[in-house]
Design a protein around this motif. Sequence first.
Motif, PDB file in Angstrom:
ATOM      1  N   ILE A 165       6.701  -0.400   8.639  1.00 58.56           N
ATOM      2  CA  ILE A 165       5.585  -0.561   9.575  1.00 58.56           C
ATOM      3  C   ILE A 165       4.345   0.161   9.053  1.00 58.56           C
ATOM      4  O   ILE A 165       3.228  -0.374   9.086  1.00 58.56           O
ATOM      5  N   CYS A 166       4.532   1.357   8.531  1.00 56.68           N
ATOM      6  CA  CYS A 166       3.393   2.105   7.979  1.00 56.68           C
ATOM      7  C   CYS A 166       2.760   1.350   6.811  1.00 56.68           C
ATOM      8  O   CYS A 166       1.533   1.285   6.685  1.00 56.68           O
ATOM      9  N   SER A 167       3.607   0.773   5.966  1.00 57.88           N
ATOM     10  CA  SER A 167       3.098   0.031   4.819  1.00 57.88           C
ATOM     11  C   SER A 167       2.304  -1.198   5.265  1.00 57.88           C
ATOM     12  O   SER A 167       1.221  -1.481   4.742  1.00 57.88           O
ATOM     13  N   ALA A 168       2.841  -1.934   6.255  1.00 54.22           N
ATOM     14  CA  ALA A 168       2.137  -3.106   6.767  1.00 54.22           C
ATOM     15  C   ALA A 168       0.804  -2.717   7.397  1.00 54.22           C
ATOM     16  O   ALA A 168      -0.210  -3.399   7.228  1.00 54.22           O
ATOM     17  N   LEU A 169       0.791  -1.589   8.086  1.00 54.39           N
ATOM     18  CA  LEU A 169      -0.451  -1.124   8.714  1.00 54.39           C
ATOM     19  C   LEU A 169      -1.479  -0.739   7.649  1.00 54.39           C
ATOM     20  O   LEU A 169      -2.672  -1.053   7.767  1.00 54.39           O
ATOM     21  N   GLY A 170      -1.016  -0.107   6.591  1.00 54.29           N
ATOM     22  CA  GLY A 170      -1.914   0.221   5.493  1.00 54.29           C
ATOM     23  C   GLY A 170      -2.524  -1.016   4.858  1.00 54.29           C
ATOM     24  O   GLY A 170      -3.708  -1.040   4.515  1.00 54.29           O
ATOM     25  N   ASP A 184      -7.779 -10.997  15.336  1.00 53.72           N
ATOM     26  CA  ASP A 184      -6.347 -11.137  15.079  1.00 53.72           C
ATOM     27  C   ASP A 184      -5.845  -9.940  14.280  1.00 53.72           C
ATOM     28  O   ASP A 184      -4.767  -9.410  14.542  1.00 53.72           O
ATOM     29  N   ALA A 185      -6.624  -9.510  13.290  1.00 53.69           N
ATOM     30  CA  ALA A 185      -6.244  -8.336  12.507  1.00 53.69           C
ATOM     31  C   ALA A 185      -6.220  -7.086  13.381  1.00 53.69           C
ATOM     32  O   ALA A 185      -5.324  -6.248  13.263  1.00 53.69           O
ATOM     33  N   LEU A 186      -7.206  -6.964  14.264  1.00 55.77           N
ATOM     34  CA  LEU A 186      -7.211  -5.819  15.181  1.00 55.77           C
ATOM     35  C   LEU A 186      -5.986  -5.828  16.076  1.00 55.77           C
ATOM     36  O   LEU A 186      -5.384  -4.781  16.349  1.00 55.77           O
ATOM     37  N   ALA A 187      -5.601  -7.017  16.574  1.00 55.07           N
ATOM     38  CA  ALA A 187      -4.422  -7.119  17.416  1.00 55.07           C
ATOM     39  C   ALA A 187      -3.170  -6.725  16.640  1.00 55.07           C
ATOM     40  O   ALA A 187      -2.279  -6.056  17.166  1.00 55.07           O
ATOM     41  N   SER A 223      -8.004   0.887  -6.407  1.00 54.55           N
ATOM     42  CA  SER A 223      -8.718  -0.116  -7.201  1.00 54.55           C
ATOM     43  C   SER A 223      -9.772  -0.811  -6.363  1.00 54.55           C
ATOM     44  O   SER A 223     -10.904  -1.013  -6.801  1.00 54.55           O
ATOM     45  N   ARG A 224      -9.407  -1.185  -5.156  1.00 54.50           N
ATOM     46  CA  ARG A 224     -10.359  -1.842  -4.253  1.00 54.50           C
ATOM     47  C   ARG A 224     -11.528  -0.908  -3.936  1.00 54.50           C
ATOM     48  O   ARG A 224     -12.668  -1.359  -3.789  1.00 54.50           O
ATOM     49  N   ALA A 225     -11.247   0.394  -3.875  1.00 52.39           N
ATOM     50  CA  ALA A 225     -12.301   1.368  -3.564  1.00 52.39           C
ATOM     51  C   ALA A 225     -13.136   1.715  -4.789  1.00 52.39           C
ATOM     52  O   ALA A 225     -14.134   2.436  -4.669  1.00 52.39           O
ATOM     53  N   GLY A 226     -12.737   1.223  -5.970  1.00 52.39           N
ATOM     54  CA  GLY A 226     -13.493   1.520  -7.184  1.00 52.39           C
ATOM     55  C   GLY A 226     -13.147   2.853  -7.817  1.00 52.39           C
ATOM     56  O   GLY A 226     -13.835   3.302  -8.738  1.00 52.39           O
ATOM     57  N   ILE A 227     -12.072   3.507  -7.360  1.00 50.37           N
ATOM     58  CA  ILE A 227     -11.642   4.792  -7.940  1.00 50.37           C
ATOM     59  C   ILE A 227     -10.576   4.456  -8.974  1.00 50.37           C
ATOM     60  O   ILE A 227      -9.368   4.554  -8.729  1.00 50.37           O
ATOM     61  N   LEU A 228     -11.027   4.046 -10.146  1.00 46.90           N
ATOM     62  CA  LEU A 228     -10.130   3.394 -11.097  1.00 46.90           C
ATOM     63  C   LEU A 228      -9.167   4.362 -11.774  1.00 46.90           C
ATOM     64  O   LEU A 228      -8.041   3.980 -12.094  1.00 46.90           O
ATOM     65  N   ASP A 229      -9.572   5.611 -11.999  1.00 46.67           N
ATOM     66  CA  ASP A 229      -8.649   6.552 -12.644  1.00 46.67           C
ATOM     67  C   ASP A 229      -7.456   6.841 -11.737  1.00 46.67           C
ATOM     68  O   ASP A 229      -6.307   6.888 -12.206  1.00 46.67           O
ATOM     69  N   ARG A 230      -7.712   7.008 -10.443  1.00 47.67           N
ATOM     70  CA  ARG A 230      -6.600   7.255  -9.516  1.00 47.67           C
ATOM     71  C   ARG A 230      -5.750   6.000  -9.328  1.00 47.67           C
ATOM     72  O   ARG A 230      -4.538   6.087  -9.131  1.00 47.67           O
ATOM     73  N   ALA A 231      -6.394   4.840  -9.380  1.00 42.27           N
ATOM     74  CA  ALA A 231      -5.638   3.594  -9.295  1.00 42.27           C
ATOM     75  C   ALA A 231      -4.673   3.488 -10.467  1.00 42.27           C
ATOM     76  O   ALA A 231      -3.492   3.153 -10.287  1.00 42.27           O
ATOM     77  N   GLN A 232      -5.151   3.799 -11.665  1.00 37.18           N
ATOM     78  CA  GLN A 232      -4.294   3.726 -12.846  1.00 37.18           C
ATOM     79  C   GLN A 232      -3.156   4.736 -12.759  1.00 37.18           C
ATOM     80  O   GLN A 232      -1.996   4.429 -13.090  1.00 37.18           O
ATOM     81  N   GLU A 233      -3.461   5.938 -12.278  1.00 43.20           N
ATOM     82  CA  GLU A 233      -2.432   6.967 -12.134  1.00 43.20           C
ATOM     83  C   GLU A 233      -1.342   6.514 -11.160  1.00 43.20           C
ATOM     84  O   GLU A 233      -0.138   6.668 -11.430  1.00 43.20           O
ATOM     85  N   MET A 272      -7.155  -4.764   4.148  1.00 45.03           N
ATOM     86  CA  MET A 272      -7.713  -6.081   4.364  1.00 45.03           C
ATOM     87  C   MET A 272      -9.034  -5.998   5.131  1.00 45.03           C
ATOM     88  O   MET A 272      -9.962  -6.763   4.870  1.00 45.03           O
ATOM     89  N   ARG A 273      -9.137  -5.055   6.031  1.00 40.00           N
ATOM     90  CA  ARG A 273     -10.355  -4.885   6.826  1.00 40.00           C
ATOM     91  C   ARG A 273     -11.393  -4.017   6.120  1.00 40.00           C
ATOM     92  O   ARG A 273     -12.464  -3.776   6.654  1.00 40.00           O
ATOM     93  N   GLY A 274     -11.062  -3.521   4.923  1.00 34.86           N
ATOM     94  CA  GLY A 274     -12.008  -2.689   4.202  1.00 34.86           C
ATOM     95  C   GLY A 274     -11.986  -1.225   4.595  1.00 34.86           C
ATOM     96  O   GLY A 274     -12.826  -0.445   4.122  1.00 34.86           O
ATOM     97  N   GLU A 275     -11.025  -0.828   5.429  1.00 38.54           N
ATOM     98  CA  GLU A 275     -10.904   0.583   5.835  1.00 38.54           C
ATOM     99  C   GLU A 275     -10.029   1.298   4.814  1.00 38.54           C
ATOM    100  O   GLU A 275      -8.903   1.728   5.101  1.00 38.54           O
ATOM    101  N   LEU A 276     -10.559   1.456   3.615  1.00 35.55           N
ATOM    102  CA  LEU A 276      -9.762   1.930   2.496  1.00 35.55           C
ATOM    103  C   LEU A 276      -9.390   3.395   2.629  1.00 35.55           C
ATOM    104  O   LEU A 276      -8.309   3.805   2.181  1.00 35.55           O
ATOM    105  N   ASP A 277     -10.262   4.203   3.227  1.00 33.75           N
ATOM    106  CA  ASP A 277      -9.926   5.618   3.393  1.00 33.75           C
ATOM    107  C   ASP A 277      -8.706   5.783   4.284  1.00 33.75           C
ATOM    108  O   ASP A 277      -7.828   6.617   4.010  1.00 33.75           O
ATOM    109  N   ARG A 278      -8.614   4.961   5.341  1.00 34.37           N
ATOM    110  CA  ARG A 278      -7.460   5.045   6.238  1.00 34.37           C
ATOM    111  C   ARG A 278      -6.200   4.539   5.541  1.00 34.37           C
ATOM    112  O   ARG A 278      -5.114   5.100   5.719  1.00 34.37           O
ATOM    113  N   ALA A 279      -6.340   3.482   4.752  1.00 34.28           N
ATOM    114  CA  ALA A 279      -5.184   2.962   4.012  1.00 34.28           C
ATOM    115  C   ALA A 279      -4.670   4.017   3.025  1.00 34.28           C
ATOM    116  O   ALA A 279      -3.460   4.271   2.943  1.00 34.28           O
TER     117      ALA A 279
END
Length: 364
Positions: A49-54, A28-31, A96-106, A59-66
């Motif tokens: 639309i870009c935000s929803a896609l991100g 369903d997420a792929l669709a 934050s989800r990727a564990g890059i906490l300094d960039r998340a805080q920024e 949600m799928r764990g493709e954090l680099d693409r997001a």
Amino acid sequence: MQWLRSLLGLRDDHTDLFSPVPPNPALDALAAIDDLSRAMRNHHGAIEICSALGNLYRMRGELDRAIQMRSSLLQRADLGREDQSRIYFELGRDYSRAGILDRAQEALHKCRDIGGDNPALELELALLHAKGGDFLAASRQYRKMGLDLQAAHYLVRAATTGTEAADQGLLAEAREIYPASPEAWLEGIMFQISRESWDDVIALLDQGLGSVGTHLGFVLLDPLLDYEDSGVPVKAILPAAHLDALLAVIDRHPPELAPLHYAGCLLRAHGRVEEAKTWQEKTLLMSPAFWPARLELLTMSLPEQQMTPVFEFQLEFLLRRAREAKRFVCARCGLKRGQIFFCCPKCMSWHSITIRQLLSDEAS
């Protein structure tokens, strides 16, 4: 996906947008990703639309693409301040989800600089402080939001992190902020146990039971017993000279299964078997299905029985397996654990821990 067609103003003659219902959420997420990608091509990459896609990528764990999609969006010249703030917020969540906490805080600070404070942003900052191990900052952030339970919890974490002895000032502050915090009372009790200040242990237990409620009283009583891996208490930490004072404390509070059960276990650990049986029988009057009490009563009755070696061997095997059952359960989602927890790791509910009452429950 009628909601998406309506949102984008698509006409009914776009039959290529329809596909069979996916058989599971992953498909369903792929669709949804396919639909949003198609909509981006047809509508020149609308920001929503870009935000929803991100979000779907995250949600799928493709954090680099997001992250790549949010970063590209921030380069657009047509972004308003509201859009910028929202994209920085989502980018902070991605990091934050990727564990890059300094960039998340920024990213989250840029979100606040552009759009100001809002409850969702404040919560993300609190979670980020906690994830990064800055428990005092997390506590202050939760306190600012009016979430006293969480503020007290992270004050306790701050009080017990990186030092040999717990910071009693922070523990006292935690109890003041949220008097029903079992973790704050527990750490104070354990500190007094480490000093062997048994009168102070009894006094804190009395106050703690009155503050957290007897339904969570077992959390405060648990460190008074030393448990084997099988879950059977092998000895009492509380000295025999102070046991009667503790029983008097338990008697002063409204009767509850767990404190009565712990009192029976302490009595058995000190060799007062007949009294232990009486306290365990009290729990069965309240709940006949309470298996820890039945297990204790059966264990105490075994020396009085005459059994063949085969029967004794088989019974001991069954008892050993029963003692291996995880002792605690989340009252909300049913997760089983062998150790005390304050926030359920599965459903994230706070202070939902209880003693597992039914042995027939599936372990998890």
